[in-house]
Write a protein that holds these residues in place. Structure first.
Motif, PDB file in Angstrom:
ATOM      1  N   LEU A  22       0.805  -1.216   0.000  1.00  0.00           N
ATOM      2  CA  LEU A  22       0.000   0.000   0.000  1.00  0.00           C
ATOM      3  C   LEU A  22       0.844   1.275   0.000  1.00  0.00           C
ATOM      4  N   ASP A  23       2.157   1.125   0.021  1.00  0.00           N
ATOM      5  CA  ASP A  23       3.004   2.328   0.061  1.00  0.00           C
ATOM      6  C   ASP A  23       2.750   3.234  -1.139  1.00  0.00           C
ATOM      7  N   TRP A  24       2.528   2.602  -2.291  1.00  0.00           N
ATOM      8  CA  TRP A  24       2.308   3.404  -3.495  1.00  0.00           C
ATOM      9  C   TRP A  24       1.052   4.282  -3.358  1.00  0.00           C
ATOM     10  N   PHE A  25       0.017   3.743  -2.679  1.00  0.00           N
ATOM     11  CA  PHE A  25      -1.235   4.480  -2.522  1.00  0.00           C
ATOM     12  C   PHE A  25      -1.032   5.712  -1.645  1.00  0.00           C
ATOM     13  N   PHE A  26      -0.314   5.530  -0.538  1.00  0.00           N
ATOM     14  CA  PHE A  26      -0.108   6.640   0.388  1.00  0.00           C
ATOM     15  C   PHE A  26       0.880   7.672  -0.139  1.00  0.00           C
ATOM     16  N   SER A  27       1.594   7.311  -1.183  1.00  0.00           N
ATOM     17  CA  SER A  27       2.554   8.254  -1.769  1.00  0.00           C
ATOM     18  C   SER A  27       1.899   9.156  -2.816  1.00  0.00           C
ATOM     19  N   LEU A  28       0.638   8.873  -3.160  1.00  0.00           N
ATOM     20  CA  LEU A  28      -0.049   9.650  -4.186  1.00  0.00           C
ATOM     21  C   LEU A  28      -0.510  11.003  -3.650  1.00  0.00           C
ATOM     22  N   SER A  29      -0.667  11.939  -4.573  1.00  0.00           N
ATOM     23  CA  SER A  29      -1.174  13.266  -4.202  1.00  0.00           C
ATOM     24  C   SER A  29      -2.678  13.202  -3.961  1.00  0.00           C
ATOM     25  N   ASP A  33      -5.053  14.837  -5.519  1.00  0.00           N
ATOM     26  CA  ASP A  33      -5.767  14.717  -6.790  1.00  0.00           C
ATOM     27  C   ASP A  33      -5.697  13.303  -7.344  1.00  0.00           C
ATOM     28  N   GLU A  34      -4.561  12.640  -7.157  1.00  0.00           N
ATOM     29  CA  GLU A  34      -4.427  11.259  -7.633  1.00  0.00           C
ATOM     30  C   GLU A  34      -5.310  10.318  -6.826  1.00  0.00           C
ATOM     31  N   HIS A  35      -5.357  10.545  -5.495  1.00  0.00           N
ATOM     32  CA  HIS A  35      -6.256   9.751  -4.657  1.00  0.00           C
ATOM     33  C   HIS A  35      -7.703   9.907  -5.114  1.00  0.00           C
ATOM     34  N   ARG A  36      -8.100  11.154  -5.315  1.00  0.00           N
ATOM     35  CA  ARG A  36      -9.481  11.433  -5.695  1.00  0.00           C
ATOM     36  C   ARG A  36      -9.833  10.779  -7.024  1.00  0.00           C
ATOM     37  N   LYS A  37      -8.921  10.816  -7.956  1.00  0.00           N
ATOM     38  CA  LYS A  37      -9.165  10.219  -9.265  1.00  0.00           C
ATOM     39  C   LYS A  37      -9.380   8.716  -9.154  1.00  0.00           C
ATOM     40  N   ILE A  38      -8.587   8.058  -8.324  1.00  0.00           N
ATOM     41  CA  ILE A  38      -8.721   6.612  -8.140  1.00  0.00           C
ATOM     42  C   ILE A  38     -10.068   6.274  -7.512  1.00  0.00           C
ATOM     43  N   LEU A  39     -10.473   7.038  -6.481  1.00  0.00           N
ATOM     44  CA  LEU A  39     -11.732   6.781  -5.801  1.00  0.00           C
ATOM     45  C   LEU A  39     -12.934   7.070  -6.697  1.00  0.00           C
ATOM     46  N   GLU A  40     -12.840   8.125  -7.518  1.00  0.00           N
ATOM     47  CA  GLU A  40     -13.917   8.445  -8.442  1.00  0.00           C
ATOM     48  C   GLU A  40     -14.071   7.370  -9.501  1.00  0.00           C
ATOM     49  N   GLU A  41     -12.960   6.849  -9.964  1.00  0.00           N
ATOM     50  CA  GLU A  41     -12.994   5.792 -10.975  1.00  0.00           C
ATOM     51  C   GLU A  41     -13.603   4.518 -10.404  1.00  0.00           C
ATOM     52  N   LYS A  42     -13.257   4.229  -9.143  1.00  0.00           N
ATOM     53  CA  LYS A  42     -13.820   3.053  -8.480  1.00  0.00           C
ATOM     54  C   LYS A  42     -15.337   3.180  -8.350  1.00  0.00           C
ATOM     55  N   ALA A  43     -15.807   4.365  -7.916  1.00  0.00           N
ATOM     56  CA  ALA A  43     -17.244   4.589  -7.766  1.00  0.00           C
ATOM     57  C   ALA A  43     -17.962   4.511  -9.104  1.00  0.00           C
ATOM     58  N   LYS A  44     -17.313   5.011 -10.152  1.00  0.00           N
ATOM     59  CA  LYS A  44     -17.909   5.008 -11.484  1.00  0.00           C
ATOM     60  C   LYS A  44     -18.167   3.598 -11.986  1.00  0.00           C
ATOM     61  N   ASN A  45     -17.289   2.682 -11.636  1.00  0.00           N
ATOM     62  CA  ASN A  45     -17.382   1.311 -12.138  1.00  0.00           C
ATOM     63  C   ASN A  45     -18.219   0.390 -11.242  1.00  0.00           C
ATOM     64  N   GLU A  46     -18.695   0.906 -10.113  1.00  0.00           N
ATOM     65  CA  GLU A  46     -19.481   0.083  -9.196  1.00  0.00           C
ATOM     66  C   GLU A  46     -20.857  -0.232  -9.769  1.00  0.00           C
ATOM     67  N   THR A  47     -21.288  -1.459  -9.608  1.00  0.00           N
ATOM     68  CA  THR A  47     -22.655  -1.827  -9.957  1.00  0.00           C
ATOM     69  C   THR A  47     -23.434  -2.274  -8.723  1.00  0.00           C
TER      70      THR A  47
END
Length: 221
Positions: free
Chosen positions: A1-8, A10-24
């Motif tokens: 998980l080190d890579w995740f905590f190293s993100l900015s 905006d990068e965190h937000r983009k990942i979470l938004e993409e995850k929500a977008k793909n949820e069914t």
């Protein structure tokens, strides 16, 4: 998980938004209010954990990305009350009212401009749908006129005595409404936030609440 905590941020937000977008599918637990909500392919179904439950605002538990994906709300077993902030500013298209709902505050749908269909379970003793419009079971009160219903002109039926709070709020198509002397009361916010409304004809004997109309997108004339 080190890579995740190293993100900015905006990068965190983009990942979470993409995850929500793909949820069914997802589940939202509201034990403090006594109900659970399950999402499956555009439909959010609410049901009481035990006994009965009141639906209050879900906004603090749902991201905007999740809210925007909800097109249908089903008020399932044990859901008895819907409050004024329950589903404000969603992108709903359909609302299904279950058999146990006894209190439904139409302000809870304020800002939901795209609702075109409301249905009521046949076992519900408090509400009924006629000609696509939600009424009290005795047909004496208009509870909610679906905002996307395609009517330009509407005469309030003779059996109606009360136009409820936020009953016609956010209506997209209506341009003219006639309120006859069969109506004795128009409640607060009944015609709030109209898009195309041009004329309201109201009999002089109707009791009108303050702030019957909050504002329109063009001046009434």
């Amino acid at each position: 998980l080190d890579w995740f905590f190293s993100l900015s941020y905006d990068e965190h937000r983009k990942i979470l938004e993409e995850k929500a977008k793909n949820e069914t599918e997802f589940v939202v637990d509201c034990p403090e209010n006594g109900y659970t909500a399950t999402f499956d392919n555009g439909t959010l179904t609410l049901f009481a954990i035990s006994g009965c439950a009141t639906v209050e605002s879900l906004k603090e538990k749902l991201s905007k990305q999740r809210r925007d994906k909800i097109k249908t709300i089903i008020l399932g077993d044990g859901i008895t009350h819907v409050t004024k902030k329950a589903f404000q500013d969603y992108d709903l298209e359909e609302v299904k009212i279950g058999k146990d709902v006894c209190v439904f505050d139409a302000e809870g749908l304020f800002g939901d401009h795209n609702i075109h269909k409301i249905t009521v379970d046949n076992e519900n003793k408090h509400f009924i749908v006629k000609d696509g419009i939600l009424y009290s079971s005795d047909l004496e009160k208009i509870v909610k006129f679906p905002p996307k219903q395609e009517k330009e002109y509407y005469d309030i039926p003779s059996h109606v005595k009360t136009i409820g709070k936020f009953a016609f709020a956010d209506t997209r198509c209506l341009q003219c409404i006639k309120v006859g002397n069969n109506v004795s009361m128009i409640e607060e916010g009944a015609f709030a936030c109209f898009f195309d409304l041009r004329h309201i004809y109201i009999d002089k004997d109707v009791d009108i609440a303050d702030y019957m109309i909050f504002f329109t997108y063009d001046e009434l004339r």
